[in-house]
Design a protein around this motif. Sequence first.
Motif, PDB file in Angstrom:
ATOM      1  N   THR A  49      12.321   6.107 -21.150  1.00  0.00           N
ATOM      2  CA  THR A  49      11.073   5.351 -21.022  1.00  0.00           C
ATOM      3  C   THR A  49      11.276   3.839 -21.048  1.00  0.00           C
ATOM      4  OG1 THR A  49      10.719   5.509 -23.415  1.00  0.00           O
ATOM      5  CG2 THR A  49       9.692   7.203 -22.031  1.00  0.00           C
ATOM      6  N   ALA A  94      13.781   7.457 -25.572  1.00  0.00           N
ATOM      7  CA  ALA A  94      13.674   5.999 -25.619  1.00  0.00           C
ATOM      8  C   ALA A  94      14.412   5.354 -24.449  1.00  0.00           C
ATOM      9  CB  ALA A  94      14.222   5.478 -26.942  1.00  0.00           C
ATOM     10  N   ARG A 125      19.532   1.347 -29.513  1.00  0.00           N
ATOM     11  CA  ARG A 125      19.387   2.179 -30.705  1.00  0.00           C
ATOM     12  C   ARG A 125      20.564   1.925 -31.639  1.00  0.00           C
ATOM     13  NH1 ARG A 125      22.540   6.081 -33.751  1.00  0.00           N
ATOM     14  NH2 ARG A 125      21.026   7.007 -35.191  1.00  0.00           N
ATOM     15  N   LYS A 133      18.412  -4.555 -26.076  1.00  0.00           N
ATOM     16  CA  LYS A 133      17.710  -3.660 -27.007  1.00  0.00           C
ATOM     17  C   LYS A 133      18.435  -2.322 -27.054  1.00  0.00           C
ATOM     18  CE  LYS A 133      13.972  -3.907 -24.665  1.00  0.00           C
ATOM     19  NZ  LYS A 133      12.593  -3.589 -24.186  1.00  0.00           N
ATOM     20  N   ILE A 176      12.221   1.992 -23.588  1.00  0.00           N
ATOM     21  CA  ILE A 176      11.991   1.353 -24.890  1.00  0.00           C
ATOM     22  C   ILE A 176      13.248   0.634 -25.338  1.00  0.00           C
ATOM     23  CG2 ILE A 176      11.517   1.800 -27.339  1.00  0.00           C
ATOM     24  CD1 ILE A 176       9.751   4.128 -26.444  1.00  0.00           C
TER      25      ILE A 176
END
Length: 334
Positions: free
Chosen positions: A196, A193, A165, A163, A198
């Motif tokens: 945390t 992000a 960006r 995952k 994400i």
Amino acid sequence: MKSTLLSAALATLVAIPAAADTLRIQTHYAPETISGQQIQGFLDDIKVMSGGDLNVEMFYSSSVVKSVETFDAASTGILDCDMTGGAYQTGKNPAFQFVGDIMGGYDSPWQQYSWLYHGGGFEAADALYGQYNMKLVGWWINGQESMSSSRPIAGPADLKDWKFRSPPGLETEIFAAMGASPIVMDFNEIFTALETGIIDGADASSLANNVGLGLYDIVKHATYPGFHSMPSDHLACRVDAYEGLSEQNRRILDVAMQKLSFRLTMAMDVENLKAKAALEAAGVTIHDWSPADRADFRKAAQGAWQGWADKTPEARALVDSHMAFLGQLGLVAE
């Protein structure tokens, strides 16, 4: 008496200097960045070479309009020139992807400059800009960007379920096809992000710029040299603003832009190497993809190009131009 009056009139004409050409240019870079510092040299070159006959009013940090609006502001006369990047304009025409970020194409900025100046690229790109009342003056290329990650990213196998960006558009398609999970988010959301969890990683910028963003305070893996993305920023001016310059000042602008391009590319290369050494000393693992792994990415990227090329005739023309030149360099995916 007539002779005296004529002499006085001529003296008056000689005493009045010709009006200097002026260009209003906006960049998205702040003056304290590496790019912003290089712009100072660009401005000084223009001033000295023109003897003050060409003035540039420079606007930094997108201070007049938003970065994505700079092209339109120049085209319509709010500004005269846009010093951001073609990738902002893919919504107008997907062809701008192939003057903004030619993912999976060239291995180095010098190869990409060679397409522009020796591979027919300038003519192909300028034809696209001309449709929007803009004249391409030149590019400046930071170099390959680096990925940052909380887990190893040593090759294509590590992309599975990774995952990260991603900017919108072509990149999301390429990485999704290779098993990654691209998440489109604003640039200023990356740090939080990552912090945390994400996302596992990010496509943000060059290695040196990523250090400046503080990403390696959080994650301990990076790719270098980069393999996926090498954005080119441009200088593009409204057609009448460019053509309204004297021939001398047009040449000065062109030459100053080429000098800016090459100095910026060299400066970023130096800064990236410094960043690499510092990161390795601090315990960050640097992953350099093998030629075979780079070829796998190039194959996925160039496959995605064809879908974008089919969107508009202009995109097809640029993709075909790149593919022809890449073929000469031996960089077409098999």
